[in-house]
Each structure stands twice: as C-alpha cells, then as structure tokens.
Design a protein around this motif. Sequence first.
Motif, PDB file in Angstrom:
ATOM      1  N   ILE A 492      52.910  47.409  47.739  1.00  0.00           N
ATOM      2  CA  ILE A 492      52.480  47.296  49.134  1.00  0.00           C
ATOM      3  C   ILE A 492      51.016  47.688  49.321  1.00  0.00           C
ATOM      4  CG2 ILE A 492      54.814  47.660  50.015  1.00  0.00           C
ATOM      5  CD1 ILE A 492      54.083  50.520  50.651  1.00  0.00           C
ATOM      6  N   GLN A 493      50.304  47.929  48.203  1.00  0.00           N
ATOM      7  CA  GLN A 493      48.867  48.198  48.283  1.00  0.00           C
ATOM      8  C   GLN A 493      48.101  46.883  48.418  1.00  0.00           C
ATOM      9  OE1 GLN A 493      48.353  50.702  44.608  1.00  0.00           O
ATOM     10  NE2 GLN A 493      47.224  51.984  46.049  1.00  0.00           N
ATOM     11  N   ARG A 494      47.336  46.761  49.455  1.00  0.00           N
ATOM     12  CA  ARG A 494      46.575  45.523  49.643  1.00  0.00           C
ATOM     13  C   ARG A 494      45.439  45.399  48.625  1.00  0.00           C
ATOM     14  NH1 ARG A 494      48.137  42.815  54.057  1.00  0.00           N
ATOM     15  NH2 ARG A 494      49.290  43.951  55.661  1.00  0.00           N
ATOM     16  N   ASN A 495      45.024  46.553  48.068  1.00  0.00           N
ATOM     17  CA  ASN A 495      43.929  46.510  47.093  1.00  0.00           C
ATOM     18  C   ASN A 495      44.430  46.461  45.654  1.00  0.00           C
ATOM     19  OD1 ASN A 495      44.948  49.095  46.994  1.00  0.00           O
ATOM     20  ND2 ASN A 495      42.952  50.073  46.667  1.00  0.00           N
ATOM     21  N   LEU A 496      45.750  46.181  45.458  1.00  0.00           N
ATOM     22  CA  LEU A 496      46.303  46.132  44.102  1.00  0.00           C
ATOM     23  C   LEU A 496      45.587  45.094  43.231  1.00  0.00           C
ATOM     24  CD1 LEU A 496      48.455  46.957  41.994  1.00  0.00           C
ATOM     25  CD2 LEU A 496      49.945  45.185  42.977  1.00  0.00           C
ATOM     26  N   PRO A 497      45.408  43.846  43.701  1.00  0.00           N
ATOM     27  CA  PRO A 497      44.697  42.880  42.854  1.00  0.00           C
ATOM     28  C   PRO A 497      43.285  43.355  42.499  1.00  0.00           C
ATOM     29  CG  PRO A 497      45.834  41.742  44.627  1.00  0.00           C
ATOM     30  CD  PRO A 497      45.909  43.201  44.929  1.00  0.00           C
ATOM     31  N   GLY A 498      42.602  43.995  43.461  1.00  0.00           N
ATOM     32  CA  GLY A 498      41.250  44.487  43.184  1.00  0.00           C
ATOM     33  C   GLY A 498      41.249  45.522  42.081  1.00  0.00           C
ATOM     34  N   LYS A 499      42.215  46.439  42.076  1.00  0.00           N
ATOM     35  CA  LYS A 499      42.322  47.440  41.013  1.00  0.00           C
ATOM     36  C   LYS A 499      42.514  46.768  39.659  1.00  0.00           C
ATOM     37  CE  LYS A 499      44.310  51.473  43.374  1.00  0.00           C
ATOM     38  NZ  LYS A 499      45.459  52.406  43.391  1.00  0.00           N
ATOM     39  N   SER A 526      58.294  44.463  51.147  1.00  0.00           N
ATOM     40  CA  SER A 526      56.885  44.177  51.452  1.00  0.00           C
ATOM     41  C   SER A 526      56.566  42.714  51.165  1.00  0.00           C
ATOM     42  CB  SER A 526      55.987  45.083  50.611  1.00  0.00           C
ATOM     43  OG  SER A 526      56.378  45.023  49.242  1.00  0.00           O
ATOM     44  N   ARG A 527      57.372  41.819  51.703  1.00  0.00           N
ATOM     45  CA  ARG A 527      57.287  40.406  51.326  1.00  0.00           C
ATOM     46  C   ARG A 527      55.921  39.801  51.605  1.00  0.00           C
ATOM     47  NH1 ARG A 527      62.062  36.753  53.476  1.00  0.00           N
ATOM     48  NH2 ARG A 527      63.130  38.383  52.308  1.00  0.00           N
ATOM     49  N   ASP A 528      55.358  40.046  52.804  1.00  0.00           N
ATOM     50  CA  ASP A 528      54.082  39.420  53.156  1.00  0.00           C
ATOM     51  C   ASP A 528      52.965  39.878  52.220  1.00  0.00           C
ATOM     52  OD1 ASP A 528      55.369  38.143  55.205  1.00  0.00           O
ATOM     53  OD2 ASP A 528      54.761  39.594  56.739  1.00  0.00           O
ATOM     54  N   ILE A 529      52.905  41.202  51.999  1.00  0.00           N
ATOM     55  CA  ILE A 529      51.861  41.723  51.124  1.00  0.00           C
ATOM     56  C   ILE A 529      52.095  41.261  49.690  1.00  0.00           C
ATOM     57  CG2 ILE A 529      50.771  43.827  50.233  1.00  0.00           C
ATOM     58  CD1 ILE A 529      51.611  45.206  52.817  1.00  0.00           C
ATOM     59  N   MET A 530      53.368  41.248  49.265  1.00  0.00           N
ATOM     60  CA  MET A 530      53.678  40.822  47.902  1.00  0.00           C
ATOM     61  C   MET A 530      53.276  39.375  47.673  1.00  0.00           C
ATOM     62  SD  MET A 530      54.786  42.954  45.706  1.00  0.00           S
ATOM     63  CE  MET A 530      55.503  41.793  44.565  1.00  0.00           C
TER      64      MET A 530
END
Length: 652
Positions: A492-499, A526-530
Amino acid sequence: MTKILYFDYCALIIQFVTIAIIFYRKLTSGLSNKTFIILIASFFLTTFFDIGMEWYSALKPLTPAYLFITKLFSYGYFICRASNNMLYLIFILAITRTSFSIRTKKIAFAISIPFMLITIFILTNLYHGKIFTVTTTEGYSRGPWLIGVYVFSLFYMVIGVGVLLNSIKFLKPDKWIPLFIPYPLTLLSVVIQFFYMNYLVEMFSMSISMLIILMMVLRPEEIVDSGTGLLNEEAYFDAMKKIASTRQMATLVIIRLTNAFQVRSYLGEERYRTYILKITDKLHELCRNAKVKSQIYYGQSGSLNLIFYERRANYKDVIPTSIKNFKAEMKDLSDFGLRLDPKICLIHYPDDISDYENLMHFSTIFPSLMAPTDIYSTASDIIKAKDFTLISNMDQILDRAVKDGNLQMYYQPIYSIKDGKFISAEALIRLKDPVFGFVPPSIFIPAAEKNGLILPIGDFVLRDVYRFISETDFDSLGLQYIEINLSVSQCIQRNLPGKIFSLQEEFGVSPSKVNFEITETAYENSRDIMDANIASLSEKGYTISLDDYGTGYSNIQRILKIPLSIVKLDKTMVDNMNSEKGRAMVENTIRMMQMINMEIVAEGVETEGTLDMLKKMNGDFIQGYYFSKPLCETDFIKFVRTRNGETEEKDV
C-alpha cells in the motif's frame, strides 16, 4: 394537613414510562437489568402504598375497614421504602461488577442484615407505636422513633457511595454521575419532606433519577451488537476493566474463530449472523448442561468471549468435555457447507495473567501460540511455552533486530522440472536475537506488522536481495531470478515502485532477475494502489506471482485481472494430494493455469512420491524440504553450485 399527592401521581407515570422503555429496548436479561426491573417494581409499590396510606388517612374519622387498610398501606410503604435502598445498592454492585467479588453466601447475608433489622424494627411498631400511629381520629401520624428508619437506611447509602467512589477509576463520568445523583437527591427530598410534610417529593425525585439512569447508563446501543443482539466487544472490554479495577478473580473462555473473515466474506452478513447465533445457542446449551452461568460477548473480528459468574464453577464439566469438543459440535451448525475453525483458551484471571493490558494482548495472539492441530489449550500451558516468552518480549526483539542488524536473508531453492535443475529461489527473512536466539517468522512478522516495523524490515529484504544478486556471479549459478515477498504494508506504499527502481539503479540488477510475490490479502486490502504499483513494475520488466494459492477464496476472474506470471500452490493443496480429490484439484489447477500462460510452483513438497505425481501432472516448479530447507546465503550458493553442477554432468 392536606398532603399534595400530585408528586406521587407523577412518580407513578414516570415509573410506568420507565418500565415501558425497559421492555421496548429489551433490557430484560443480565444481572444489572434484572436488578433494575426489580428496583423499579419496588419503587412502584412504595409509591402505590404511599398514595394509599395518605389517601385513606385523609378519610377521617376512619372506619374499622379504612383503619386496617391505612395501617396495611403504612407498613407496606415503610418496608418497600427500606428495600429500595438495598436494591439500589445491589444494582450499583451489578453495574460495577463488584457483585462478582462478593458472591459468597456470608457477604450476601451481611448485605441483607440491615434490611431485615429495619423490617423487624418497623414490625415492632405494631406493639409500641413509636415509629408511626394510625388512629380513627388522627389518621396517620409520625412517631419519635421514625428517625431510626432513616438511620438504618444510611448504612446502604454509605456503602453505595463508597462503591461509586472506588469505581471512578473505571466508570466514565456520563455513567458515574447518573449513578451517584440518587443519593444527594434522596437526602434533599427527605429533608424537604421532613420539614414540609405535605410535599411528597421523595418518590418523584427517585423516579426521575431512575429514568436518567435508564437513559444514560443502561444504553444497549453501546454494548449490544446490532446484527446479532449479543453483547459486543465494547461490553466485554468494559466488564474486564471493572474486574481488573476491583481486583476480582474471573474465569474466561476465549474462542477465536480463525477463519471468520473468509467465512463472512463467502456467506454474507445475514447468513454469517445466523451461523454465529447457532454457535452461541450451542454454547448456552453446553453451559446449561454443565450447570454453570456465563455471559457471552461477541466480537466482529471473530471472537466469542465467555465470562463465568461463579468463582469456582464446575468448569471440568464444560472444559474440556464440552468446549474441547466444540469443533466437532460445529459440524452440525453450518447449513452452508462452510465451517468456522475455532481456537479455544481457558484463562484464570489474575492467576494466569495479572493485568488487563496483557490479558487483552494474550486474547488476541494465543491462536498463533497453539499447535495447528490443537483446538483447546489453557493459558497456563501456553505461558509455559517458549513462544510466549518470545511474544512477550517481541517489541524489544524487533527494536534490536532493526537497530543492531539481527536480520538475515535465507534462500529456499526452487527446482524446475522442465530444466531438471534449480533455476530460482524464494528469499526468506530470518531473525536471530542475541538473547532469545532464532525467532520464528510466524511470530515476529505478525508482530512487526502490528507495531509498524514491517516497513523497515521490508526495506532490509529488498536491499539485501538486490545486493546478493549484484555481488554473486548469478548466471554461473544457473539461477534466473529470486522471489521476494511483499507485505501488505509494502503493497500500500505509493512510493514502492520508486524504492525498487532506485535499488535497481544502485545495484545494477536487471528486473528479469527479480520476481515479486503478493498475496490475495494484500491485493484485496489495497486494490487501487496495487494495480498502480503492479502496472509500474510490470512496465519495467518485473514479473509478479500470487503466493498461497488455495488458502483463501481465489477465483479465476481475480487472477485474470492481475498481470501474473506465476501462481504458487500452497502447501495445504500439495498435502491433500494423498486423496483422489486432492490430486484431481491440483492436476486441474496446473492444467488451467498453464492454459492461460501461467507457471505453477508447488510449495511444501516433502516426499519423492509427491514429486513424482507433480512430474506426471506436468508441473513447472518444485519448492520444499524434499530438496532443501531455507539456507543462509553461503550455504545456498554452495548447494546450488553443487546440485546444478551434478545435474549438468548427468545431462552430458
């Protein structure tokens, strides 16, 4: 002097309204509600006798019949009035649960002694006439000993005030104040009525007080689950706070329905509530058969908490004989082809657990401390186990793990049936504490998710795996990629791809060498974020796998919506291959997934027979103890080099 009866008439109306509200709101069960009903009934009789006494007394000169009736009403009034004080004390004891700490016959008898003495004192008036007199010419008149009746009543008032003062620490002001108000109001009304005899305000003021208590204290909407009508978790927490604050002993049975979320999602609210009510009916039946009294509290998260009334009830008849076999009983309770799985624990408070906070924490975690096959256990047995010591110190263990670097990555090899060698591995986090040694992931990962440390642990996993891939001669090992689990919190972290992209650039690791594993739970929460995160990772060339397939309520539509490359069959599905139905399920799952261009990893393979069956089913990958347990980095590299080297030599 003409008495003003309008206050008593109003009191009767208020009492009727109070009784109507009680039955309309179904406040007829439970010790405090039953005591309150008896209390209102006593007030009604007191008011009725007061009106009758004053009304007939005014008909002077009194005929012999009226004289007898006036005396009857007079004695009825004073005896009922004396009982009001005792009943209100009992009501306070029930509300504050102090009654459960004084349920011995000796103390119950002691509480009733003042009432018996007052009653005897009032009845002696038949001989001496010093408390009051009723004559044909004067009607009702006060006597010099009337003050004695009030003095006796002060006993209950003093005890009641003491109990309420002691309950300030756990009763909220909006409940404490209404419970306290009747005492000063009673004193004020007695003083008014003593000096102004024509104003009969005592029962009116008390009736108003009881109505306030009904509306402010006995509020079922706060303590009753609207769907089932059962007492809710808030009521349970409140009851346990009172028990803890008054230092009472209590015996609890906690039932955690471990798969409640899945069953509820599958059945829907209405059928799930029906199922829960059948279970509670069965519990009531078991308790009745064992002749023990208990109160059941229902938690929306899937818990049934039983508090037993008797301090030393005959629990051996309930546990383990009935409650221990509760799972077997539940087979007949489900009409929907789905069964709730209970974990049951008996707790003696405070012998097993001595404070409220630890009790609440233990009630939540005890299922994870029990063996998977166990249904019933006692808190004392669980506390003796090593795992309980670990969980009790988990906050310190996790803090040390993050700060001092007590975390380490292990790798479990994954075998390719098609290639005949190990082509990947799953990265698994391990924790070795300097004080407690190795801590099982099943214990520290849920704890980390709960206290917010799962994110730094997840960051450690990502960095260390990328380092491992970059520092190792990956291609020479014959490995194609490493699988990394993503927790719900990471997903659910929006910055996961950035990391991930930053690590990719820092270590120079190709996206093709990393596969990310997600669970259905992570996706559902967290479907939308996922969707956004998976799309970003897929565009960069990362592959995604679905972990633990077969443990939840997976459906093909959901799988088709996610850009998956791999589906991992959970160990429970693999274990069921010993049955014909289990084999058919696995075989058809493999065939179906391969038809939609997905590969299958079978987890938990432990025997050669299982491996042979999967080969015949044209499975893709095998993971499990048959080949290897998870290995530290050094041992894993050695294992893969040795085994893949042997395979290559055989192929030549």
